[in-house]
Scaffold this active site. Sequence first.
Site, mmCIF file in Angstrom:
data_model
loop_
_atom_site.group_PDB
_atom_site.id
_atom_site.type_symbol
_atom_site.label_atom_id
_atom_site.label_comp_id
_atom_site.label_asym_id
_atom_site.label_seq_id
_atom_site.Cartn_x
_atom_site.Cartn_y
_atom_site.Cartn_z
ATOM 1 N N GLU A 68 -26.104 -10.144 47.687
ATOM 2 C CA GLU A 68 -26.486 -9.502 48.952
ATOM 3 C C GLU A 68 -26.081 -10.429 50.103
ATOM 4 O OE1 GLU A 68 -30.719 -9.141 49.301
ATOM 5 O OE2 GLU A 68 -30.587 -7.561 50.812
ATOM 6 N N ARG B 245 -25.062 -1.535 50.722
ATOM 7 C CA ARG B 245 -26.384 -0.930 50.530
ATOM 8 C C ARG B 245 -26.652 0.035 51.677
ATOM 9 N NH1 ARG B 245 -32.147 -4.177 51.072
ATOM 10 N NH2 ARG B 245 -32.076 -3.373 53.192
ATOM 11 N N GLU C 15 -32.578 -0.575 43.659
ATOM 12 C CA GLU C 15 -33.366 -1.803 43.624
ATOM 13 C C GLU C 15 -34.854 -1.513 43.806
ATOM 14 O OE1 GLU C 15 -32.305 -4.551 46.724
ATOM 15 O OE2 GLU C 15 -34.145 -5.675 46.376
ATOM 16 N N TRP D 163 -45.673 -2.409 50.201
ATOM 17 C CA TRP D 163 -44.965 -2.939 51.357
ATOM 18 C C TRP D 163 -43.681 -2.193 51.650
ATOM 19 C CZ3 TRP D 163 -40.241 -4.935 52.501
ATOM 20 C CH2 TRP D 163 -40.173 -5.455 53.797
ATOM 21 N N GLU E 130 -36.607 -9.827 43.138
ATOM 22 C CA GLU E 130 -36.621 -10.734 44.298
ATOM 23 C C GLU E 130 -37.989 -11.387 44.488
ATOM 24 O OE1 GLU E 130 -35.416 -7.995 47.421
ATOM 25 O OE2 GLU E 130 -37.450 -7.943 48.195
ATOM 26 N N HIS F 17 -31.281 -12.328 45.580
ATOM 27 C CA HIS F 17 -31.797 -11.811 46.851
ATOM 28 C C HIS F 17 -31.125 -12.597 47.988
ATOM 29 C CE1 HIS F 17 -35.706 -11.325 49.418
ATOM 30 N NE2 HIS F 17 -34.799 -10.428 49.746
ATOM 31 N N HIS G 210 -37.845 -0.474 47.510
ATOM 32 C CA HIS G 210 -38.932 -1.352 47.893
ATOM 33 C C HIS G 210 -40.256 -1.000 47.238
ATOM 34 C CE1 HIS G 210 -39.194 -4.921 50.021
ATOM 35 N NE2 HIS G 210 -37.965 -4.707 50.433
ATOM 36 N N ASN H 140 -41.287 -15.727 53.950
ATOM 37 C CA ASN H 140 -41.476 -14.896 55.143
ATOM 38 C C ASN H 140 -42.937 -14.475 55.319
ATOM 39 O OD1 ASN H 140 -41.172 -13.153 57.268
ATOM 40 N ND2 ASN H 140 -39.452 -12.026 56.386
ATOM 41 N N ASP I 56 -33.876 -13.563 55.712
ATOM 42 C CA ASP I 56 -35.068 -14.379 55.905
ATOM 43 C C ASP I 56 -35.171 -15.460 54.827
ATOM 44 O OD1 ASP I 56 -35.845 -12.781 53.790
ATOM 45 O OD2 ASP I 56 -37.470 -11.791 54.861
ATOM 46 N N TYR J 158 -38.391 1.441 56.002
ATOM 47 C CA TYR J 158 -37.964 0.124 55.585
ATOM 48 C C TYR J 158 -36.438 0.030 55.412
ATOM 49 C CZ TYR J 158 -36.283 -3.589 53.020
ATOM 50 O OH TYR J 158 -35.502 -4.636 52.686
ATOM 51 N N ASP K 42 -32.294 0.197 48.238
ATOM 52 C CA ASP K 42 -33.537 -0.525 47.933
ATOM 53 C C ASP K 42 -34.734 0.400 48.194
ATOM 54 O OD1 ASP K 42 -35.542 -2.376 47.573
ATOM 55 O OD2 ASP K 42 -34.672 -3.892 48.903
ATOM 56 N N ARG L 137 -32.680 -10.120 40.388
ATOM 57 C CA ARG L 137 -32.391 -10.498 41.779
ATOM 58 C C ARG L 137 -33.145 -11.746 42.247
ATOM 59 N NH1 ARG L 137 -30.271 -8.265 45.535
ATOM 60 N NH2 ARG L 137 -32.066 -8.185 46.928
ATOM 61 N N HIS M 282 -25.216 -4.498 54.362
ATOM 62 C CA HIS M 282 -26.254 -3.506 54.642
ATOM 63 C C HIS M 282 -25.768 -2.519 55.685
ATOM 64 C CE1 HIS M 282 -30.053 -6.079 53.528
ATOM 65 N NE2 HIS M 282 -29.148 -6.078 52.564
HETATM 66 O O1 KDG Z 1 -39.141 -11.092 53.096
HETATM 67 C C1 KDG Z 1 -38.877 -9.872 52.470
HETATM 68 C C2 KDG Z 1 -37.435 -9.498 52.666
HETATM 69 O O2 KDG Z 1 -36.596 -10.539 52.307
HETATM 70 C C3 KDG Z 1 -37.095 -8.266 51.879
HETATM 71 O O3 KDG Z 1 -37.746 -7.209 52.461
HETATM 72 C C4 KDG Z 1 -35.634 -7.962 51.846
HETATM 73 O O4 KDG Z 1 -35.944 -6.466 50.015
HETATM 74 C C5 KDG Z 1 -35.204 -7.148 50.673
HETATM 75 C C6 KDG Z 1 -33.800 -7.204 50.280
HETATM 76 O O5 KDG Z 1 -33.474 -6.656 49.231
HETATM 77 O O6 KDG Z 1 -33.010 -7.808 50.996
HETATM 78 MG MG MG Z 2 -35.100 -5.904 48.135
#
Ligand code: KDG
Ligand code: MG
Length: 405
Positions: A341, A147, A238, A405, A264, A314, A214, A37, A318, A159, A212, A285, A122
């Site tokens: 997921e 989630r 996560e 991010w 991931e 993961h 992140h 991505n 995307d 996010y 998550d 993941r 989700h």
């Molecule tokens: O490209 C990044 C995404 O796939 C990511 O942000 C998704 O963290 C993610 C998840 O756990 O699905």
């Molecule tokens: Mg993630």
Amino acid sequence: MKIKEIKIFVCCPGRNFVTVKVITEDGTSGLGDATLNGRELAVVSYLEDHVVPCLIGRDAHQIEDIWQYLYKGAYWQNGAVSIAAIGAIDMALWDIKGKLANMPVYQLLGGKSRKGVTVYGHANGESIEETLQNLETFIKNGYKAVRLQCALPNTKGTYGTMEGKKNYYELQGNRPLPPEQVWSTTKYMNFIPELFKQAREKFGYDIHLCHDVHSRLTPIEASRLCKLLEPYKLLFIEDAVTTENPEGYKIIREHTNTPLATGEKFNTLWDAKEMIQNQWIDYVRTAMAHGGGLTPLKKLADFAALYHVRTAPHGAPDLSPVSFMGHMHFNLWAPNFGVQEFVGFGTPEINEVFIYKIELKEGLLYMNDQPGWGIEFDEKAAKKYPYKRSYLPVNRLEDGTLWNW
Ligand code: KDG
Ligand code: MG
């Protein structure tokens, strides 16, 4: 069985996907997912300019040797772009092997360890109320795990939420420059426990819940959050902190019994080794496409099993449906599989390009026993949806500092 041709397709039926098709001398073809991505075209160049010329004429059956050749032979072993390219070739070769053996790939791994694949959906929302309404829908639809991500009050687009959009289809494939979002650790830490408190008060403890982060916290902040969430018994938290500093997970581990998931963004087994060996995490993941294909992923699963770590690939949308089907086979086999997921690809455009069949019953996914991965790619349909440059968002703290991010 010589490799005759390798085709690479980039299409955007809602989101950008890079698909690799390896074709052998007898006309058998296999599919791999090379989607990264926001950096899609770098992988395309890596494949077209540097990988494909080395593979024409090689024996498609020698999957392990080809993997070692592409990984070690390049001298520059690591890196997300090169691993995405290698992973896609590896996936395509496993698809071919399954087709030639007339077996689904999970049979080549040793057969099924379970009847279906437990998934988590989700539930996103702009408010706690909206997030919990979405959770209720998942519960009514039989999901066993969900989630929860919720926008912080008075912010837009934390996010994991939809930034005011209805679905991923509207959100992704539609950001010609990275949008910038604002992040406040303090507001987040004060807010998230309330989300899970209300979820448990309303729906009890039968449904598995996860979240998550992140990687937006420091280890001690993450420790505090995980401790605050202990009463709500999450399946896992996560990416509580970034994995560049694996010892961060040690610190969290020492403070809390909330289970931890990460990986991931792991590209190799070595990225995961220390965390697994030290039992700092509970779920790994790593995705097939971003971890170098099925060849290293099965090694990762076996290594993780030695330390009671479960797999949870993961499964963001995307990654393409080719990855998703690859994960289905991996998940059916892996004795230490945890959860998958699953957001779904339900747009008509994606379903026009990728043809596959899965069925969700009582929170478990099933698929047909087709040889290989059991997915086809419609090249003609893909041409209708050309690549559109699109980025993931960027985060800044309230004072403007660039954040994780
Ligand atoms: O490209 C990044 C995404 O796939 C990511 O942000 C998704 O963290 C993610 C998840 O756990 O699905
Ligand atoms: Mg993630």
